[in-house]
Design an enzyme around this catalytic site. Sequence first.
Site, PDB file in Angstrom:
ATOM      1  N   SER C 154     -58.613 -40.180  37.572  1.00 22.62           N
ATOM      2  CA  SER C 154     -59.587 -40.986  37.720  1.00 22.62           C
ATOM      3  C   SER C 154     -59.089 -42.140  38.533  1.00 22.62           C
ATOM      4  CB  SER C 154     -59.168 -41.767  35.733  1.00 22.62           C
ATOM      5  OG  SER C 154     -59.762 -41.030  35.324  1.00 22.62           O
ATOM      6  N   GLU C 237     -52.648 -42.056  26.056  1.00 23.33           N
ATOM      7  CA  GLU C 237     -53.910 -41.439  26.452  1.00 23.33           C
ATOM      8  C   GLU C 237     -54.408 -40.777  25.495  1.00 23.33           C
ATOM      9  OE1 GLU C 237     -53.781 -37.981  28.659  1.00 23.33           O
ATOM     10  OE2 GLU C 237     -55.862 -38.705  29.742  1.00 23.33           O
TER      11      GLU C 237
END
Lengths: 369, 369, 392, 392
Positions: C154, C237
């Site tokens: 990302s 995460e």
Amino acid sequence: MDEPAELRDLRSTLRRMLAKSAPESVVRQHLESADGFDRATWQRLATEIGVHGLAIAEEYGGAGCGLRELVVVGEEFGRTLCPGPFLSTVLLSATLVARSEDRIAMRAVLPGIADGTLVCTVALPGHGSGWDAAETTVTAAPDGEAWRLTGTIPHVLDGLAADLLLVPARHDDLVSVFTVTPDARSTSVEPVLAMDQTRRFARVGLASAPATLVGRPGAAHELVAEATTIAAVGLAADQVGGARRMLEVTTEYALTRYQFGRPIGSFQAVKHALADMLIGTELARAALDDAVRAVDEGAPDLATAVSAAKVVCSETYYDVAAAAIQLHGGLGFTWEHGAHLYFKRATADRILLGSPAHHTERLAAALGL
Amino acid sequence: MDEPAELRDLRSTLRRMLAKSAPESVVRQHLESADGFDRATWQRLATEIGVHGLAIAEEYGGAGCGLRELVVVGEEFGRTLCPGPFLSTVLLSATLVARSEDRIAMRAVLPGIADGTLVCTVALPGHGSGWDAAETTVTAAPDGEAWRLTGTIPHVLDGLAADLLLVPARHDDLVSVFTVTPDARSTSVEPVLAMDQTRRFARVGLASAPATLVGRPGAAHELVAEATTIAAVGLAADQVGGARRMLEVTTEYALTRYQFGRPIGSFQAVKHALADMLIGTELARAALDDAVRAVDEGAPDLATAVSAAKVVCSETYYDVAAAAIQLHGGLGFTWEHGAHLYFKRATADRILLGSPAHHTERLAAALGL
Amino acid sequence: MGAGLLPGPMSPEERVEALTHRLLADHPPAATDRARFLAAQYDAGLTWVHHPVGHGGIGVERDLQRRVFELLTSAGAPNLQVESRLAYSMGAPSVVAWGTAEQRERYLRAIATGERWCQLFSEPGAGSDLAAIDTRAVRENGGWRVTGQKVWTSMATSSQRGMLLARTDPAQPKHRGLTYFVLDLTAPGVEIRPLRQITGEAEFSEVYLTDVWIPDADRLGPVDAGWKVAMSTLMNERDMFGTKATESGPVELALALYRERAGDDPALRSRMARLWLRGHVLRLYAARAARRAGGAPGPESSVSKVGFAELNKAGYELCLDLLGDEALLYDTYEPSGGASRDPRRLFLRSRANSIEGGTTEIMRNILAERVLGLPAEPRVDKDLPYSSLRRG
Amino acid sequence: MGAGLLPGPMSPEERVEALTHRLLADHPPAATDRARFLAAQYDAGLTWVHHPVGHGGIGVERDLQRRVFELLTSAGAPNLQVESRLAYSMGAPSVVAWGTAEQRERYLRAIATGERWCQLFSEPGAGSDLAAIDTRAVRENGGWRVTGQKVWTSMATSSQRGMLLARTDPAQPKHRGLTYFVLDLTAPGVEIRPLRQITGEAEFSEVYLTDVWIPDADRLGPVDAGWKVAMSTLMNERDMFGTKATESGPVELALALYRERAGDDPALRSRMARLWLRGHVLRLYAARAARRAGGAPGPESSVSKVGFAELNKAGYELCLDLLGDEALLYDTYEPSGGASRDPRRLFLRSRANSIEGGTTEIMRNILAERVLGLPAEPRVDKDLPYSSLRRG
């Protein structure tokens, strides 16, 4: 496969032909083309195997077979995402015109469908729950011997490619079906982008467009109902074909993709998900076969059998295509892999010709619940 | 567990006591006894820990705590299937009487509940969807200062063991709550066999039974609604306690049961089923905590929080208990193993004080859908 | 300006409030250059309040950072938790846990003043089995020469650095021969290619590394101990995914569509109520887990991860059904980089929720093994040298 | 009376019909002793029409047996397929496949004339992992001495013989040291104890074997080849489960309750329609599978097995919801041996449908491995001697 030999032959001929004319590379070429298919290839399918005319009577250039044969085509097209107006032209339009018993219309329309030169669609007033002809907002006004139609149909399948539109329209207290040949003056056709990249929709506006009546005045309800019923079986075949393909592709992936030092297909989570996909496709095929039987025999349980097949095949294809993405992991989510094309088609197929909720309602009514 | 110390202490004290007073052997003894529990043990829980009076005001012999404490009891009772009239007496009856603010009734009822000598129940007109007091078919007729009740209530929880019945009954245009002390002349109590072997129901018939009004005339709707709302949270605690227990028992079994040369808990199918049981119980506990908060704060979202908890805890307990049977294989299906007792209790808990469908409907209404 | 300049004895809450107000007073966001504001925030110990003084914190509870961001956001100041999510929430904790003094100094200040990082872990052959990564790093010239292919990155194009996991010793079992680097994305040999996905967008990239040289000073943690470093990054995460998912809100969207279109269809009504209920309970759970954890993410976040993935899928399915025939259509398949809230796009996007950041299958394994203590499956690859493993 | 006495050239269908009519004419069921009728049926080759002449058949297609039973049943004659289900449908095929000439002669005639058999495979420690059975058989006196415990035996008390799987060589891997016997249940040392279950009934038994002596003449198949014999028995069981399940009909029961009680609840209406649909499709599938298989059961029967198990559970759940508050009650927990059709009892009973005859988990494995060709999981027990395996 325990298929009769003649169907098996048709299937293998078609599969061979599609491997050449509709490999994934060709399917992808058409993802962004205006019509979504290639006319020359479409005609070759007609001339070389006679696919489009299988269920059209011989006197109109067809082979005079039943739905049984056409369903093999639906499955193989669904399997490959074969670009072409199969649903709009071959399933919906040909059935509607044939059922009208209007010999002039039949002569005008069926031979062209059979030889692949005529692309035709039915401008259904709605898809998931509203394809009852009575819901049309198009009106018809007499114009001497002929008619003129006015109104808008928001989501017409293959509306841009169609050489001829079959339009349910209201006049007096009746709803009848008319043919309209789109012309620049009285017909506007604006493409609208479909989520299913293998399909094309258009918004069709008619402003006093010249039209010809098909069949009896007031027959629209019956003709649309019959055409959508038969077409729903063809669409169920598309769903079974697509689901089988996703099952095969995912099985293959599970055999060759290694994680943690072994094929992912040796993990129970993957194994059981694939077993459920198998169970789904097996049951869907049984439901499809029964709907075909009911149509070809004109059985009294026709409506029930078709609604049952449409629900089961819709949900199976959707679930199987969704599971295919999940089991492919990130790869299944990429543009590059084919899984998303099937998932999008499954999403559209689920809605077209009646959503599961809609057909379940019909089943409930038929059971007297 | 991130519980405050005082709750943790209550829980561990109770757990120790229940290990002695309600081990599985004792639970099993009562599966077929008439009352379903032992009065002496029930009283000991009251005198030794003061379990029954936790939420009863101190002036009536209770500890004056909130629902927070009572919910710990509900969980631990649910965990062990502790035999006793917790739902009928402690949750429903005590709450209803306390909410009536009828000091005579409170003095007559609450101390007996708190010290474990009085078994009391509310003769609800229905369970899964009909516990609105307005559905009662019992009628009340004035008899001097007192009243007489006539009618039948088909499924009264702990109806046989109850020393006192709280009965919503209709008179004039009102529905009020009355107490009835069962007597042989005017009260018939026929046990009816429950699927949940840890619970007792009776069909109670009243033939001009002497009765005393509780609270205001016409207050039945409100009192029953309040009592069932609070009791539903206690029942949700029972569900969370039972689900946690089934999760623990099944985890333990998955660790010690070997098939194919390894613990079945090392197979992904078993592992993932247990993970889902864990997810369910974790979410159920969050919903329960929130309902307790809403009750103890008298929050404006009280009804929504309770209905949400009742739906989630009902479905979780049912699913977890069903999965416990499945993962135990044949053993889980035997009379000898405890899993079926929890499954049956989960089946009953799901219906009592409102089925998931009923509470979902209430949620939908609260959301303005 | 140190914390010592503040008046009298104060609670940690009060100190954080007072420091933040002072920061805002001394450096009015509207009139202050972004980088300067961020540097001042770092020096005031308000970037990560739980860090020690000198590393962007004042050594108070992590939870109090929330209050800082509330005040900053309402004052129009930058919010790194949103703007440099990966660097701020995943990079920094890993640097604190594994970095040398020099690295903490260098990386924390860089992140605090706006540097963005991306994650370079996944590879085409290493998805769920992350330890199977094949990118090779070989010692060379006081540094490392790296070659390989990363995927599902990302924000690669807007980042300055990447958290890179590479194999330094293929002769060891797969978890053991890995090393963690902080890669400068402008280094020669780094090529970033957009990866288009089901929605038409290219939200992620593939990152090709061809003979990229990384100085040894940019290695985080010991050689061959990269797996442990990566795990500390990933725990953060998973926690973030939980948080993020609570914001994505198919429930709100479905409610809006429901009110607009559902009519009186009882089936849609009951699906809507059930969807709301699922969302409600997941939010309750997430709030409870956050309170309980006091900031430290644990395997409980897998409950949220699985729950929100399923909620999102069911929610956008309901949205689609509420759209009726319009569910057949789409806004655009052209990559637009935009944040379209078209329900049909979100429907397609939601299919990845049960894959990205750990598949639902892996989450269930984690819950079963780490929370319930169930045994791992027999491992065929655990003790073998990586180089001898069957892959594909 | 042999088949040769029949007139002219006939189709197999015609022969079967004619033979059955003659049997019924020569032995009117109402006036004939049951055993004599059955013996005549056997001699006429109408017990298993697909068996060779002399073994209860006339060597025609197995499918034609259905017609025989239709005619017999409507004439009021015994129907072994119903009355001695296990012996008829599972025992006989195994005897045909594995028996010696003497055994075929003896067992087939015994079954054909009404002997009932039960199955003695499962043990407390051998459920899904059937090959883990621990019952030991040791050679002694021209026969075998057997000790162990069997469980989940249907109809043990009404049976004369049991199909027994026992371990004859623990030094071999677990699938290889097993032998199959046909046990005389009246032998000394056989003890049958009813096993009560969730419903209150004792539909199954535990069978304890203590030093039971079995003559070697009652061994079916070679020594240590019992696994293969058992597999042929089980393939026929799974097929039977499919058939049986089609008859149990929660759909009909739910429809009746729905019509009686549902009122106009739209959620119940849609659940009812969906339940009907599931049943409908499963019946279509089963019919299709039967046509396709031409009688030979295959792994496809696992599709039916899984489908009907889930259908039954969902169906009786719907019945319970239709019952409203009466779902809280029960008819009786006293073992009654009866065939109560109380929906609440059937609801409890249905919980076993996904366990008995192979769990749904095992069925999914079978489908994945045998139909889709997915690899088996790593096996820790495959090649080790049984005696060295960890069990529990």
